[in-house]
Design an enzyme around this catalytic site. Structure first.
Site, PDB file in Angstrom:
ATOM      1  CD  GLU A  80      -2.961  -1.143   0.134  1.00  0.00           C
ATOM      2  OE1 GLU A  80      -3.038   0.055  -0.451  1.00  0.00           O
ATOM      3  OE2 GLU A  80      -3.544  -2.050  -0.098  1.00  0.00           O
ATOM      4  CB  CYS A 142      -5.763  -3.164   6.474  1.00  0.00           C
ATOM      5  SG  CYS A 142      -6.142  -5.103   6.336  1.00  0.00           S
ATOM      6  CG  HIS A 168      -4.723  -5.115   1.585  1.00  0.00           C
ATOM      7  ND1 HIS A 168      -4.572  -3.632   1.611  1.00  0.00           N
ATOM      8  CD2 HIS A 168      -5.393  -5.495   2.640  1.00  0.00           C
ATOM      9  CE1 HIS A 168      -5.571  -3.473   2.447  1.00  0.00           C
ATOM     10  NE2 HIS A 168      -5.984  -4.645   3.112  1.00  0.00           N
TER      11      HIS A 168
HETATM   12  N1  PCA Z   1      -8.002  -7.555   6.005  1.00  0.00           N
HETATM   13  C1  PCA Z   1      -8.991  -6.482   6.508  1.00  0.00           C
HETATM   14  C2  PCA Z   1      -8.836  -6.332   8.014  1.00  0.00           C
HETATM   15  C3  PCA Z   1      -8.266  -7.680   8.546  1.00  0.00           C
HETATM   16  C4  PCA Z   1      -7.728  -8.191   7.198  1.00  0.00           C
HETATM   17  O1  PCA Z   1      -6.956  -9.317   7.037  1.00  0.00           O
HETATM   18  C5  PCA Z   1      -8.551  -5.011   6.076  1.00  0.00           C
HETATM   19  O2  PCA Z   1      -8.330  -4.932   4.588  1.00  0.00           O
HETATM   20  O3  PCA Z   1      -8.899  -3.900   6.585  1.00  0.00           O
END
Ligand code: PCA
Length: 201
Positions: A80, A142, A168
């Site tokens: 990100e 996240c 992610h």
């Molecule tokens: N993904 C979520 C919260 C926990 C996770 O593994 C997110 O993208 O916010």
């Protein structure tokens, strides 16, 4: 030896498994490049996940922090670029729902990741793993933990920021079997991709 705090999350919403949990558990204690990996699994609770990651940060005093989260539907490993000062979205695992709330009322609008996200993406692609930069970490947990770490580091030590940020990942095959309609990677490839990402630090 430098220390890397690596975090994942427990399952949440309609996802009965969270591949980030397995990745961080399997890399715990490993040495990758000049980093010793110290892994922690965070709860999907807005307040607790923030409290715990900041507590680990203070306790461990890591040289770098990489947090992982599942983004089912993504096809690539996606470091990100930015975390924004906003909490919003679905309820967390304890039913707490945030709407348009700031993470820190006095904090800046956003923080750029201090991880070498371009080198990470290039290193993954060169090794045959699809990766690209993501320009939004969303507004769920996240984004919240990424903002919290960068905000804390900024307040404490603005001149020499540590390398910190969020990545992610796509669904694992195990998860995709249950979701029926999601792109997925093998758990082994997901773990290997994160190992390569750490090598790029
Ligand atoms: N993904 C979520 C919260 C926990 C996770 O593994 C997110 O993208 O916010």
């Amino acid at each position: 030896m430098k220390k890397l705090l690596l975090t994942g999350f427990v399952p949440f919403l309609d996802f009965p498994v969270n591949p980030t949990e397995e990745i961080v558990k399997s890399l715990d204690g490993e040495t990758i490049g000049e980093y010793e990996i110290i892994s922690k699994v965070l709860p999907v609770d807005f307040t607790e996940s923030e409290r715990q990651i900041l507590e680990y940060y203070t306790e461990i005093q890591p040289d770098a922090v990489i947090s992982l989260g599942l983004s089912a539907g993504r096809t690539h490993i996606t470091p990100e670029r930015i975390a924004i000062n906003c909490k919003d979205g679905a309820p967390d695992n304890n039913g707490i729902k945030c709407e348009d709330e700031p993470i820190d009322k006095e904090g800046p609008d956003g923080y750029f990741s201090t991880l070498p996200i371009r080198s990470m993406v290039n290193h993954l692609n060169e090794n045959g793993f699809p990766a690209k930069i993501s320009n939004t970490a969303g507004t769920y947990l996240c984004n919240n933990v990424m903002y919290a770490i960068l905000n804390k580091n900024n307040k404490q030590n603005a001149k020499t920021p540590i390398q910190a940020g969020f990545i992610h990942i796509p669904a694992s095959h195990d998860l995709a079997i249950q979701l029926k309609n999601s792109p997925s990677w093998s758990q082994k490839d997901l773990t290997e991709a994160i190992r390569l990402t750490i090598q790029a630090l």
